[in-house]
Motif scaffolding. Structure first.
Motif, PDB file in Angstrom:
ATOM      1  N   ALA A 782      -5.055  -1.039   0.345  1.00 28.50           N
ATOM      2  CA  ALA A 782      -3.593  -1.056   0.353  1.00 28.50           C
ATOM      3  C   ALA A 782      -3.093   0.393   0.390  1.00 28.50           C
ATOM      4  N   VAL A 783      -2.145   0.657   1.288  1.00 29.88           N
ATOM      5  CA  VAL A 783      -1.559   2.000   1.380  1.00 29.88           C
ATOM      6  C   VAL A 783      -0.098   1.912   0.947  1.00 29.88           C
ATOM      7  N   GLN A 784       0.243   2.664  -0.117  1.00 32.26           N
ATOM      8  CA  GLN A 784       1.594   2.626  -0.665  1.00 32.26           C
ATOM      9  C   GLN A 784       2.283   3.983  -0.490  1.00 32.26           C
ATOM     10  N   LYS A 788       5.457   1.419  -2.918  1.00 35.92           N
ATOM     11  CA  LYS A 788       5.718   0.248  -2.079  1.00 35.92           C
ATOM     12  C   LYS A 788       4.665   0.151  -0.982  1.00 35.92           C
ATOM     13  N   LEU A 789       4.157  -1.088  -0.756  1.00 31.86           N
ATOM     14  CA  LEU A 789       3.129  -1.319   0.252  1.00 31.86           C
ATOM     15  C   LEU A 789       3.706  -1.068   1.644  1.00 31.86           C
ATOM     16  N   ARG A 790       3.048  -0.163   2.402  1.00 30.40           N
ATOM     17  CA  ARG A 790       3.524   0.144   3.752  1.00 30.40           C
ATOM     18  C   ARG A 790       2.501  -0.198   4.836  1.00 30.40           C
ATOM     19  N   ASP A 791       1.197  -0.293   4.473  1.00 28.70           N
ATOM     20  CA  ASP A 791       0.188  -0.608   5.479  1.00 28.70           C
ATOM     21  C   ASP A 791      -1.103  -1.012   4.758  1.00 28.70           C
ATOM     22  N   ALA A 810      -2.669   9.083   8.747  1.00 29.39           N
ATOM     23  CA  ALA A 810      -2.641   8.877  10.194  1.00 29.39           C
ATOM     24  C   ALA A 810      -1.897   7.601  10.594  1.00 29.39           C
ATOM     25  N   SER A 811      -1.554   6.803   9.611  1.00 28.46           N
ATOM     26  CA  SER A 811      -0.878   5.539   9.912  1.00 28.46           C
ATOM     27  C   SER A 811       0.559   5.776  10.347  1.00 28.46           C
ATOM     28  N   GLU A 812       0.966   5.158  11.471  1.00 24.17           N
ATOM     29  CA  GLU A 812       2.343   5.283  11.955  1.00 24.17           C
ATOM     30  C   GLU A 812       3.326   4.675  10.953  1.00 24.17           C
ATOM     31  N   LYS A 813       2.944   3.551  10.329  1.00 21.74           N
ATOM     32  CA  LYS A 813       3.835   2.896   9.362  1.00 21.74           C
ATOM     33  C   LYS A 813       4.081   3.798   8.156  1.00 21.74           C
ATOM     34  N   VAL A 814       3.039   4.517   7.760  1.00 17.94           N
ATOM     35  CA  VAL A 814       3.174   5.430   6.615  1.00 17.94           C
ATOM     36  C   VAL A 814       4.066   6.608   6.984  1.00 17.94           C
ATOM     37  N   LEU A 833      -7.068   1.321  -3.064  1.00 16.12           N
ATOM     38  CA  LEU A 833      -5.680   1.757  -2.958  1.00 16.12           C
ATOM     39  C   LEU A 833      -5.560   3.230  -2.592  1.00 16.12           C
ATOM     40  N   VAL A 834      -4.543   3.537  -1.746  1.00 19.03           N
ATOM     41  CA  VAL A 834      -4.073   4.910  -1.546  1.00 19.03           C
ATOM     42  C   VAL A 834      -2.573   4.889  -1.795  1.00 19.03           C
TER      43      VAL A 834
END
Length: 838
Positions: A782-784, A788-791, A810-814, A833-834
């Motif tokens: 999970a990337v927050q 808040k969860l974003r990706d 590197a995530s566009e959503k992040v 988790l990150v």
């Protein structure tokens, strides 16, 4: 493969193939490990019902699974075929009980076969056949020789319509469970089995049954009812006899305000000899309740004898009553009544305006707290109790017992609620008790070489009562000892005897004796026993007793018959009804058309009331005919429905939508099996892992009888395989899926397996599991951003912190969520988790 699976053709074809190959015949000489799976055998009422289907489907899945796992499986079937319903049918329809029973057995056997159960029919037995009950007679004589059978006069529950003795549990609200007649108390000479000799063993043995439901063990423990207390004698104040009582609560002795005796107690009989009123009251008691449960709820009635006894400590004179809530069969037939701390005594004392004293309170400060309409049976400290004041209940019990023993008027004693088992029944359709009554020699056992003592066929049911008593010749026989004219015992055995050892006969069936001990040792105890909670006390307790009794006299080495017990839930259905002429008229599900607003009767299109979802019953007509379901949807659809949705220990609501959904899934699997391609190439690691994980999980679920969980996993694997791209892995998964459903939907599995050219799936092995594939090597991270969860990221398990941080950034959503904000802190929890704090 054809476009659709046709159960009408496949079911009968594969059932015949299994029979021809004798797939499910247990081999006593096999070197394989053994597994004995048994469902409680049915009474041959004429039709199997949906509850039977659920019960036997569960056992069948386990038996087929065990066979696939390499076990030699014993999975038999028989018929609990004696009992009153057959005699009732004889009286109502003018048929012979034997013909009625055997016709029902043939019908029900055909129904069971249509469902494809993996049963060893070579061991089929019916308790009404001489080749079964003759061996039962031999065992009864063995127990007699072992000192475990005796005859005595006893008070019984007598059904004046069925003209037979009823067990306490067969008396409902004071009436016979079948006839509905008011039950009377009578004294008859009865045959008894000494189950009380095994009370301690039966109680202690419950501790070893860790694979039994806790509820069932508690029910048996309460039924056996071990209690410790004080047995003592009240001295008479104005008559000649002492009255002996037993109390589990001697700590409350200072709260005694009267003594109550049973209607059959000698003191009551003494009073009745000189009092017509007392005699009339005793007659009224005989027409009252006969079970402990009924006496709890019935109005408490008494007759003042005019006698008084002296309290052992205070010397106070206590009145003696004949009371309808005291049974001669329990304890001494007399009780020390303490109204403040026993509800029955409280109700009686309230009615007859007798003192109600508090002698136990939560604390000394509550010593004078008034009662609030009922007795208080709980724990606390003693009050208003002389030398006991301030003591705990347990301390006070010990103190009173010590005083009673030192002063010689009582003694501490352990007693049991369990009573010896009265097995005499005054009816025809049962096992004849193998004894002969001779005026010279007394009661003489029938020589074993003369067994079986068979029932006469030419009997008359036009007159109520036991036809064996009226038979012109059957009961007349010569005494085997002196040769003079004598008569047979005309009572037959309680049908609970028939079901107390049938599992032994299933395991071993020599012609010349009830069983071979060596074969019993191979198969027993039953690995898994399945049946309804309604048998939690009597059948299971009696079966445990017979097993221990036979071990006691050296017939077998097994003491507990059932290693594991499972009590399945009922199948339920909503009720449809309509009022007409002031009464409720019920309709069956096949007569109803469901609508968005409720339901209508197909016949006239008019609305009916949709009632509660309850246990299926003929009286409410909310029953579903298994034959109709099999004819419409096939055996596998109904089997699958029985395993789906509800946990097996809970009730299962029947629904038309549910069975239709199961039938659709059968076709869905058929289409998927048609996509099996043995020539396919390529690896799909994800589908391989999913397949092996499912195999392991379904195996565990079946072992634990978690069938609904196994069903859910099979649905999940089916979906995954359907979505997967063609590959060798996908084809392997399809073949594995077929093997997974084989115990549950065996006809479908056989039909598809035949196209693979690998023999019978009934002989196939359970799929092997690669342990390496059970371990997940990928995890979802999970990337927050700001909590808040974003990706999410799918990465190799054990990926380093630095790489996880880089992948997250590197995530566009992040990046969109950060919107150029400066990152102040990065929190990484490996494999989970990150969290980016900006």
């Amino acid at each position: 493969m054809s476009e659709r699976f046709d159960p009408a053709q496949a079911d009968t074809r594969w059932q015949a193939a299994w029979d021809d190959a004798q797939c499910f015949k247990a081999d006593d000489a096999s070197a394989k490990p053994r597994s004995y799976v048994l469902e409680m055998f049915p009474y041959p009422s004429g039709r199997i019902h949906i509850g039977h289907v659920r019960n036997y489907t569960m056992g069948d899945v386990l038996a087929r699974y065990k066979r696939m796992k390499g076990f030699e499986v014993l999975h038999p079937m028989g018929w609990d075929a004696f009992g009153m319903p057959a005699e009732n049918a004889a009286m109502e329809k003018g048929v012979h009980p034997g013909g009625w029973t055997r016709e029902n057995i043939a019908n029900m056997k055909a129904q069971l076969k249509r469902l494809g159960f993996a049963l060893d029919w070579s061991r089929e037995l019916a308790t009404c056949e001489p080749e079964y009950y003759g061996h039962e007679q031999a065992l009864f004589l063995d127990l007699y020789e072992g000192g475990l059978v005796y005859r005595k006069e006893s008070a019984v529950n007598w059904d004046p319509v069925d003209q037979t003795v009823l067990a306490n549990e067969q008396v409902i609200d004071g009436r016979g469970w079948r006839s509905g007649a008011l039950v009377e108390k009578r004294k008859l000479n009865q045959w008894f089995l000494k189950i009380t000799d095994f009370a301690d063993e039966l109680l202690e043995g419950l501790g070893s049954l860790d694979k039994w439901p806790e509820k069932v063990r508690t029910m048996q423990e309460n039924w056996i009812g071990k209690s410790q207390g004080l047995q003592f004698r009240f001295k008479p104040a104005n008559f000649d006899s002492e009255i002996e009582v037993y109390s589990t609560r001697p700590d409350t002795i200072f709260g005694a305000s009267f003594v109550a005796v049973a209607a059959e107690h000698p003191v009551a009989q003494q009073v009745a000899a000189n009092s017509a009123d007392a005699q009339a009251f005793i007659e009224e008691c005989k027409r009252g309740g006969t079970t402990a449960a009924e006496l709890e709820t019935a109005e408490k009635l008494g007759f003042d004898t005019g006698f008084k006894v002296r309290h052992p400590f205070t010397g106070a004179e206590l009145p003696v009553y004949i009371a309808n809530f005291v049974l001669m069969e329990y304890g001494t037939g007399a009780v020390m009544a303490v109204p403040g701390h026993d509800q029955r005594d409280f109700e009686f004392a309230t009615k007859y305006k007798l003192p109600i004293l508090r002698v136990v309170a939560a604390s000394a400060d509550d010593a004078d707290k008034p009662f609030e309409g009922e007795a208080e049976a709980g724990d606390g400290v003693c009050v208003h109790s002389d030398f006991l004041n301030g003591m705990s209940v347990e301390e006070a019990k010990a103190a009173v017992i010590a005083r009673a023993e030192s002063e010689g008027w009582g003694e501490g004693k352990t007693v049991w609620r369990l009573r010896d088992w009265g097995v005499s029944r005054q009816r025809y359709w049962g096992t004849p008790i193998p004894f002969i009554h001779c005026e010279v020699c007394g009661v003489v056992p029938v020589p074993k070489k003369q067994l079986p003592v068979t029932l006469p066929e030419d009997v008359d049911f036009a007159t109520p009562g036991n036809p064996l008593v009226r038979h012109p010749t059957w009961k007349h026989v010569d005494c085997p000892q002196c040769g003079k004219a004598a008569r047979r015992e005309t009572d037959t055995l309680d049908t609970f005897v028939d079901s107390s050892w049938y599992f032994l006969r299933f395991a071993s069936q020599p012609e010349d004796r009830p069983f071979d001990p060596a074969q019993i040792a191979q198969w027993l105890p039953v690995e898994q026993y399945i049946g309804g909670i309604e048998h939690a006390i009597l059948h299971l307790l009696y079966a445990r007793f017979w097993t221990r009794a036979l071990a006691h006299i050296g017939k077998i080495d097994v003491k507990e018959p059932f290693a594991s017990l499972f009590t399945q839930g009922m199948v339920t259905h909503e009720v449809y009804s309509r009022k007409a002429d002031g009464r409720e008229i019920y309709f069956g599900p096949s007569e109803i058309e469901r609508t968005a607003d409720g339901a209508t009767l197909k016949e006239d299109g008019q609305p009916v009331t949709v009632g509660k979802v309850i246990k299926m019953s003929k009286s409410k007509k909310n029953v579903v005919d298994p034959d109709e379901i099999v004819a419409t949807y096939g055996a596998d659809a109904i089997r699958w429905f029985m395993l789906s949705d509800s946990p097996p220990e809970r009730d299962l609501p029947w629904s038309e939508a549910g069975i239709e959904g199961c039938a659709r899934f059968v076709q869905r699997l058929w289409r998927l099996f048609g996509q099996h391609d043995a020539t396919a190439e390529g690896e799909d690691k994800a589908i391989d892992r999913k397949t092996h994980q499912t195999v392991a999980a379904v195996a565990e679920d079946i072992e634990l009888l978690g069938f609904n969980k196994a069903v859910a996993r099979i649905y999940e694997l089916t979906g995954a395989v359907e979505k997967a791209k063609p590959s060798a892995s996908r084809s392997a998964a399809i073949r594995t899926l077929l093997l997974l459903i084989a115990p549950m939907m065996p006809h479908l599995a056989e039909e598809a397996y035949a196209t693979f050219g690998e023999g019978l799936v009934a002989d196939a092995a359970w799929p092997e599991v690669d342990p390496a594939l059970l371990v997940e090597d990928e995890v979802t991270i999970a990337v927050q951003v700001k909590g808040k969860l974003r990706d999410t990221l799918t990465v190799a398990k054990g990926t380093a912190r630095e790489e996880l941080e880089a992948l997250a950034l590197a995530s566009e959503k992040v990046q969109r969520a950060l919107d150029g904000a400066e990152i102040r802190k990065v929190i990484v929890v490996p494999d989970r988790l990150v969290n980016l704090v900006a």
